[in-house]
Design an enzyme around this catalytic site. Structure first.
Site, PDB file in Angstrom:
ATOM      1  N   GLU A   1       2.536  -0.774   4.528  1.00 23.62           N
ATOM      2  CA  GLU A   1       2.275   0.609   4.119  1.00 23.62           C
ATOM      3  C   GLU A   1       3.588   1.324   3.858  1.00 23.62           C
ATOM      4  OE1 GLU A   1      -0.452   2.567   3.685  1.00 23.62           O
ATOM      5  OE2 GLU A   1      -2.044   1.289   4.481  1.00 23.62           O
TER       6      GLU A   1
ATOM      7  N   HIS B   1       0.841  -1.195   0.000  1.00 22.18           N
ATOM      8  CA  HIS B   1       0.000   0.000   0.000  1.00 22.18           C
ATOM      9  C   HIS B   1       0.877   1.246   0.000  1.00 22.18           C
ATOM     10  CE1 HIS B   1      -3.520  -2.277   1.732  1.00 22.18           C
ATOM     11  NE2 HIS B   1      -2.559  -2.967   2.301  1.00 22.18           N
ATOM     12  N   TYR B   2       0.285   2.389  -0.336  1.00 20.63           N
ATOM     13  CA  TYR B   2       0.892   3.655   0.043  1.00 20.63           C
ATOM     14  C   TYR B   2      -0.045   4.322   1.034  1.00 20.63           C
ATOM     15  CZ  TYR B   2      -1.768   6.254  -3.673  1.00 20.63           C
ATOM     16  OH  TYR B   2      -2.720   6.812  -4.489  1.00 20.63           O
ATOM     17  N   THR B   3       0.501   5.227   1.840  1.00 18.79           N
ATOM     18  CA  THR B   3      -0.297   5.841   2.892  1.00 18.79           C
ATOM     19  C   THR B   3      -1.326   6.832   2.361  1.00 18.79           C
ATOM     20  OG1 THR B   3       1.450   7.471   3.246  1.00 18.79           O
ATOM     21  CG2 THR B   3       1.433   5.520   4.688  1.00 18.79           C
TER      22      THR B   3
ATOM     23  N   ASP C   1      -3.338   2.420  -5.132  1.00 21.41           N
ATOM     24  CA  ASP C   1      -1.995   2.220  -4.580  1.00 21.41           C
ATOM     25  C   ASP C   1      -1.486   0.787  -4.756  1.00 21.41           C
ATOM     26  OD1 ASP C   1      -4.155   1.840  -2.564  1.00 21.41           O
ATOM     27  OD2 ASP C   1      -2.565   1.450  -1.142  1.00 21.41           O
TER      28      ASP C   1
ATOM     29  N   HIS D   1      -2.506  -2.893  -3.441  1.00 22.46           N
ATOM     30  CA  HIS D   1      -3.887  -2.686  -3.007  1.00 22.46           C
ATOM     31  C   HIS D   1      -4.810  -2.551  -4.216  1.00 22.46           C
ATOM     32  CE1 HIS D   1      -6.469  -0.488   0.270  1.00 22.46           C
ATOM     33  NE2 HIS D   1      -6.930  -1.683  -0.019  1.00 22.46           N
TER      34      HIS D   1
END
Length: 158
Positions: A96, A31-33, A148, A138
């Site tokens: 993340e 994921h990215y935040t 993401d 994700h």
């Protein structure tokens, strides 16, 4: 070797399937935040009212934080599916990566961050015998909802 700092999130539950058995972890979700900075992201993932979390959090300097024990179910995937699996939180480990995301100035991931991701991924792949085809973004498991980690994520390095 990646140094892992403990920074606990209360947003987790047991890994239990419908039949009461503990499901086998076999998916790694990247994921990215998607928030303006890492501090806000970490605070959000550790806030009980957010009801979201991940097992690991990697900042842009490559620092790695373990928020949830891998034996527990983090709340990172939401409504999701991959191959024959649905609601992937019970089968997966979420990682993340600090990045502001598409809505907040999306940028390339840092070399230190990707180095740390590779180190922790190797450990998890070995520990859980995760098939490379089950290392996903994700956006792969929730394509109608998520973007993401996005087009700037260096999949070829993994």
């Amino acid at each position: 070797m990646t140094w892992i700092q403990s920074y606990k999130s209360p947003n987790y539950g047991p890994r239990i399937s419908e039949d009461g058995e503990e499901p086998k972890v076999n998916i790694l979700v990247i994921h990215y935040t998607g928030m303006s900075n890492g501090s806000l992201s970490l605070e959000h993932l550790c806030n009980p009212s957010s009801k979201v979390s991940a097992h690991f959090f990697l900042d842009e300097k490559g620092n790695t934080y373990q928020l949830i024990a891998t034996e527990k179910r983090a709340w990172h995937a939401g409504e999701s599916n991959w191959k024959n699996f649905k609601f992937l939180n019970k089968f997966s480990i979420g990682i993340e990566l600090v990045n502001p995301g598409h809505e907040n100035g999306y940028r390339k991931f840092s070399k230190k961050q990707i180095f740390s991701l590779k180190q922790i991924s190797k450990k998890l792949i070995s520990k859980y015998n995760i098939n490379p085809s089950n290392i996903v973004g994700h956006s792969d498991i929730a394509p109608l909802r998520k973007k993401d980690p996005g087009e700037k994520f260096p999949w070829e390095e993994l």
